[in-house]
Design an enzyme around this catalytic site. Structure first.
Site, PDB file in Angstrom:
ATOM      1  N   GLY A  14      25.479 -30.917 -17.390  1.00 26.11           N
ATOM      2  CA  GLY A  14      26.390 -31.013 -18.534  1.00 26.11           C
ATOM      3  C   GLY A  14      25.681 -31.040 -19.878  1.00 26.11           C
ATOM      4  O   GLY A  14      26.271 -31.450 -20.883  1.00 26.11           O
ATOM      5  N   HIS A  69      24.487 -17.915 -19.797  1.00 27.83           N
ATOM      6  CA  HIS A  69      23.620 -17.563 -18.668  1.00 27.83           C
ATOM      7  C   HIS A  69      22.160 -17.647 -19.117  1.00 27.83           C
ATOM      8  O   HIS A  69      21.823 -17.188 -20.214  1.00 27.83           O
ATOM      9  CB  HIS A  69      23.959 -16.150 -18.174  1.00 27.83           C
TER      10      HIS A  69
HETATM   11  C1  GRF Z   1      22.530 -23.485 -17.806  1.00 28.33           C
HETATM   12  O1  GRF Z   1      21.193 -23.137 -17.590  1.00 28.33           O
HETATM   13  C2  GRF Z   1      23.429 -22.293 -17.949  1.00 28.33           C
HETATM   14  O2  GRF Z   1      22.786 -21.212 -18.532  1.00 28.33           O
HETATM   15  C3  GRF Z   1      23.782 -21.991 -16.511  1.00 28.33           C
HETATM   16  O3  GRF Z   1      23.917 -23.255 -15.904  1.00 28.33           O
HETATM   17  C4  GRF Z   1      23.117 -24.213 -16.598  1.00 28.33           C
HETATM   18  C5  GRF Z   1      24.011 -25.352 -16.993  1.00 28.33           C
HETATM   19  O4  GRF Z   1      23.270 -26.391 -17.557  1.00 28.33           O
HETATM   20  N1  GRF Z   1      24.976 -21.185 -16.431  1.00 28.33           N
HETATM   21  P1  GRF Z   1      23.962 -27.745 -18.020  1.00 28.33           P
HETATM   22  O5  GRF Z   1      24.753 -28.275 -16.834  1.00 28.33           O
HETATM   23  O6  GRF Z   1      24.838 -27.443 -19.188  1.00 28.33           O
HETATM   24  O7  GRF Z   1      22.817 -28.626 -18.366  1.00 28.33           O
END
Ligand code: GRF
Length: 203
Positions: free
Chosen positions: A12, A111
């Site tokens: 998150g 992403h």
């Molecule tokens: C990120 O690296 C995003 O690019 C990918 O999932 C991860 C989520 O990270 N889709 P977080 O849960 O917001 O720390």
């Protein structure tokens, strides 16, 4: 005021970055709901701390997508919270057509690569394995398909000689925390337009 809903399955950290940016920049944006499929996701604690409505809607039947019944619950909850823009932030499920049609042109994702390179899981590991000199992160509109859809913002991260998967992912995430809140801001300010597959950012 634009009401957004955040879908997350993991740490998150993007949710936190968006919530912080809304406060510091006094954006006319409200996080109306945080939904997760994972009861262990830290997104729940972040939402609680930030005073955001949150709910875990688990999915037992499938691993990579949601059953139609579960998808319906997500849509109903988002609508109930008046969500206008759905922000996927590490949500580990592919959304189906029915969900997409409820929020046409109003679902975005982040992403950890310079799309269209390295779609799918652990994109930073793919980048290391491939041996690219630069990678980064991308925000994009979501369409049917995994990590496809018109690109909104990208940030470049150089791959260093000493990089491990962990260090590279950490530096990519630092950039995610810049471009995701900025993407939300541009949409809230009505500064994003789409022509075919090309996104234009207006002043
Ligand atoms: C990120 O690296 C995003 O690019 C990918 O999932 C991860 C989520 O990270 N889709 P977080 O849960 O917001 O720390």
């Amino acid at each position: 005021m634009l009401t957004i809903g955040v879908l997350a399955s993991g740490k998150g950290s993007n949710l936190q970055a968006i919530a912080d940016y809304i406060k510091t920049e006094k954006l006319s944006v409200k996080v109306g709901a945080v939904l997760t499929d994972n009861p262990e996701s830290s997104a729940l604690a972040i939402a609680e701390k930030e005073g955001i409505d949150h709910l875990c809607i688990p999915e037992a039947e499938h691993k990579t997508f949601l059953s139609s019944a579960t998808e319906k619950k997500y849509v109903e909850t988002l609508k109930k919270c008046n969500v206008e823009l759905v922000c996927m932030a590490g949500f580990m499920r592919v959304l189906k057509k029915d969900f997409m049609e409820e929020f046409p042109g109003k679902i975005i994702n982040i992403h950890p690569s310079l799309l269209p390179a390295f779609q799918g899981l652990a994109a930073w590991e793919q980048a290391l394995r491939y041996g690219v000199q630069f990678t980064g992160c991308t925000t994009h509109f979501v369409e049917c398909g995994v990590d496809t859809g018109p690109v909104i913002l990208q940030a470049v991260v150089p791959v260093l000689k000493e990089d491990t998967a962990e260090t590279l992912h950490r530096r990519i995430q630092e950039k995610e925390h810049v471009i995701y809140p900025l993407t939300v801001r541009l949409i809230a300010e009505g500064r994003i337009s789409l022509s075919g597959r090309r996104v234009y950012i207006n002043n």
